[in-house]
Write a protein that holds these residues in place. Structure first.
Motif, PDB file in Angstrom:
ATOM      1  N   VAL A   1      -4.625   3.003  -1.679  1.00  0.00           N
ATOM      2  CA  VAL A   1      -3.874   4.225  -1.757  1.00  0.00           C
ATOM      3  C   VAL A   1      -4.525   4.860  -0.507  1.00  0.00           C
ATOM      4  CG1 VAL A   1      -3.573   6.377  -2.630  1.00  0.00           C
ATOM      5  CG2 VAL A   1      -3.529   4.355  -4.145  1.00  0.00           C
ATOM      6  N   TYR A   2      -3.654   5.103   0.263  1.00  0.00           N
ATOM      7  CA  TYR A   2      -4.206   6.118   1.714  1.00  0.00           C
ATOM      8  C   TYR A   2      -4.289   7.665   1.131  1.00  0.00           C
ATOM      9  CZ  TYR A   2      -4.174   2.104   4.594  1.00  0.00           C
ATOM     10  OH  TYR A   2      -4.408   0.990   5.526  1.00  0.00           O
ATOM     11  N   GLU A   3      -5.013   8.298   1.510  1.00  0.00           N
ATOM     12  CA  GLU A   3      -5.190   9.712   1.278  1.00  0.00           C
ATOM     13  C   GLU A   3      -4.793  10.522   2.642  1.00  0.00           C
ATOM     14  OE1 GLU A   3      -5.498  11.016  -1.974  1.00  0.00           O
ATOM     15  OE2 GLU A   3      -6.659   9.303  -3.017  1.00  0.00           O
TER      16      GLU A   3
ATOM     17  N   LYS B   1       0.963  -1.316   0.023  1.00  0.00           N
ATOM     18  CA  LYS B   1       0.047  -0.018   0.094  1.00  0.00           C
ATOM     19  C   LYS B   1       0.920   1.252   0.019  1.00  0.00           C
ATOM     20  CE  LYS B   1      -3.902  -2.237   2.419  1.00  0.00           C
ATOM     21  NZ  LYS B   1      -3.330  -3.546   2.272  1.00  0.00           N
TER      22      LYS B   1
ATOM     23  N   ARG C   1      -5.747   2.924  -6.538  1.00  0.00           N
ATOM     24  CA  ARG C   1      -6.878   3.329  -6.072  1.00  0.00           C
ATOM     25  C   ARG C   1      -8.022   2.403  -6.295  1.00  0.00           C
ATOM     26  NH1 ARG C   1      -4.756   8.650  -7.461  1.00  0.00           N
ATOM     27  NH2 ARG C   1      -4.384   9.713  -5.602  1.00  0.00           N
ATOM     28  N   GLU C   2      -8.165   2.075  -7.413  1.00  0.00           N
ATOM     29  CA  GLU C   2      -9.188   0.957  -7.631  1.00  0.00           C
ATOM     30  C   GLU C   2      -9.276  -0.259  -6.823  1.00  0.00           C
ATOM     31  OE1 GLU C   2      -8.742  -0.347 -11.740  1.00  0.00           O
ATOM     32  OE2 GLU C   2      -9.563   1.827 -12.746  1.00  0.00           O
TER      33      GLU C   2
ATOM     34  N   LEU D   1      -1.348   5.148  -9.612  1.00  0.00           N
ATOM     35  CA  LEU D   1      -2.055   5.431  -8.294  1.00  0.00           C
ATOM     36  C   LEU D   1      -3.510   5.307  -8.805  1.00  0.00           C
ATOM     37  CD1 LEU D   1      -0.320   8.743  -7.081  1.00  0.00           C
ATOM     38  CD2 LEU D   1      -0.337   6.551  -6.030  1.00  0.00           C
TER      39      LEU D   1
ATOM     40  N   GLY E   1      -8.189  -0.245  -3.817  1.00  0.00           N
ATOM     41  CA  GLY E   1      -8.154   0.302  -2.230  1.00  0.00           C
ATOM     42  C   GLY E   1      -6.732   0.135  -1.660  1.00  0.00           C
TER      43      GLY E   1
ATOM     44  N   LYS F   1      -3.580  14.226  -0.132  1.00  0.00           N
ATOM     45  CA  LYS F   1      -4.994  14.494  -0.965  1.00  0.00           C
ATOM     46  C   LYS F   1      -4.914  15.357  -1.833  1.00  0.00           C
ATOM     47  CE  LYS F   1      -9.787  14.530  -0.122  1.00  0.00           C
ATOM     48  NZ  LYS F   1     -10.937  14.607   0.765  1.00  0.00           N
TER      49      LYS F   1
END
Length: 266
Positions: free
Chosen positions: A163-165, A137, A158-159, A154, A161, A142
């Protein structure tokens, strides 16, 4: 009666800043900064310093501007630029959707890198290998943009799950330090002071997975509140700062000489 009250307010109350026509001059321009590594950071005594602050301070001196300064999140700053409640922000990357909001005055070039925990660098040698293993991950700030290649990568993460924003670089680096993520997106101006502050020396590897994607960034001046003539004055002042070596000296003050030399070649 209600209609009369509304009419009175319309006649007596000043228009909201976002509704006003762009104004000329640079008295009391509202400048918004955001915390970001060497670009804008707190000193040991609690004050603010950094590349962006020094650039803006020098521009204000040269143009004889009086500035109203605030510090906020990048997301709220872009909203303020869009509605005219903020006149200027800093180290912004020009993009087609952003060109509708503001006019840009570049003053530096930078590049994104991937910061990995040191033990992973032998196994992960590029974006494809990171994407191929679902256990890994990454954290990003953001609303930040990272260039075409990284953004496409990215988007795939993201698709899934992965990526941490985070709201800012400090939050992102804390996730990295705690092992909640395996990687973070950084630039040279963001990782030097943060790595030192978070006591991460010797625990990470810097991966250059998009070596051809340099990013030009600089001031963004709101189209809603700043006219073109004022923007041009800022352009000419930045040009003079580059030509007389002021920009490079500012960059060297907050990074190293090699990084400063690369940053000024925009």
């Amino acid at each position: 009666m209600l209609g009369r009250l509304i009419l009175c307010c319309a006649l007596l109350c000043p228009a909201a800043p976002g509704m006003a026509a762009p104004r000329g001059g640079c008295d009391h321009l509202r400048v918004a900064f955001y915390e970001d590594g060497a670009l804008f950071y707190r000193t040991a005594t609690g004050g603010w310093t950094g590349i962006d602050k020094d650039v803006v301070d020098e521009l204000a001196r040269r143009l004889d501007c009086k500035l109203d300064v605030s510090v906020d999140s990048r997301v709220r700053i872009w909203a303020g630029l869009a509605n005219g409640n903020i006149d200027i922000s800093v180290s912004a990357i020009p993009l087609p959707e952003r060109e509708k909001i503001g006019r840009f005055v570049p003053y530096m070039i930078d590049r994104n890198f991937v910061l990995l925990h040191r033990g992973l660098s032998a196994r992960l040698n590029g974006m494809d290998s990171f994407l191929a293993d679902p256990q890994y991950k990454i954290a990003v700030v953001k609303s930040y943009k990272h260039g075409r290649a990284y953004e496409a990568w990215l988007a795939k993460l993201r698709e899934q799950g992965r990526v941490y924003e985070t709201p800012d670089h400090l939050s992102m680096m804390r996730l990295f330090k705690l092992g909640r993520v395996d990687a973070v997106m950084v630039t040279p101006t963001s990782w030097y002071p943060l790595v030192k502050q978070e006591q991460l020396a010797g625990t990470y590897s810097v991966m250059d997975w998009a070596p051809r994607e340099n990013m030009v960034s600089g001031l963004v001046l709101s189209r809603r509140s700043v006219d073109e003539a004022t923007v041009e004055r800022f352009r000419q002042a930045v040009k003079a700062m580059r030509e007389d070596g002021t920009l490079r000296r500012i960059f060297e003050r907050h990074t190293d000489a090699d990084t400063a030399a690369q940053m000024v070649n925009f």
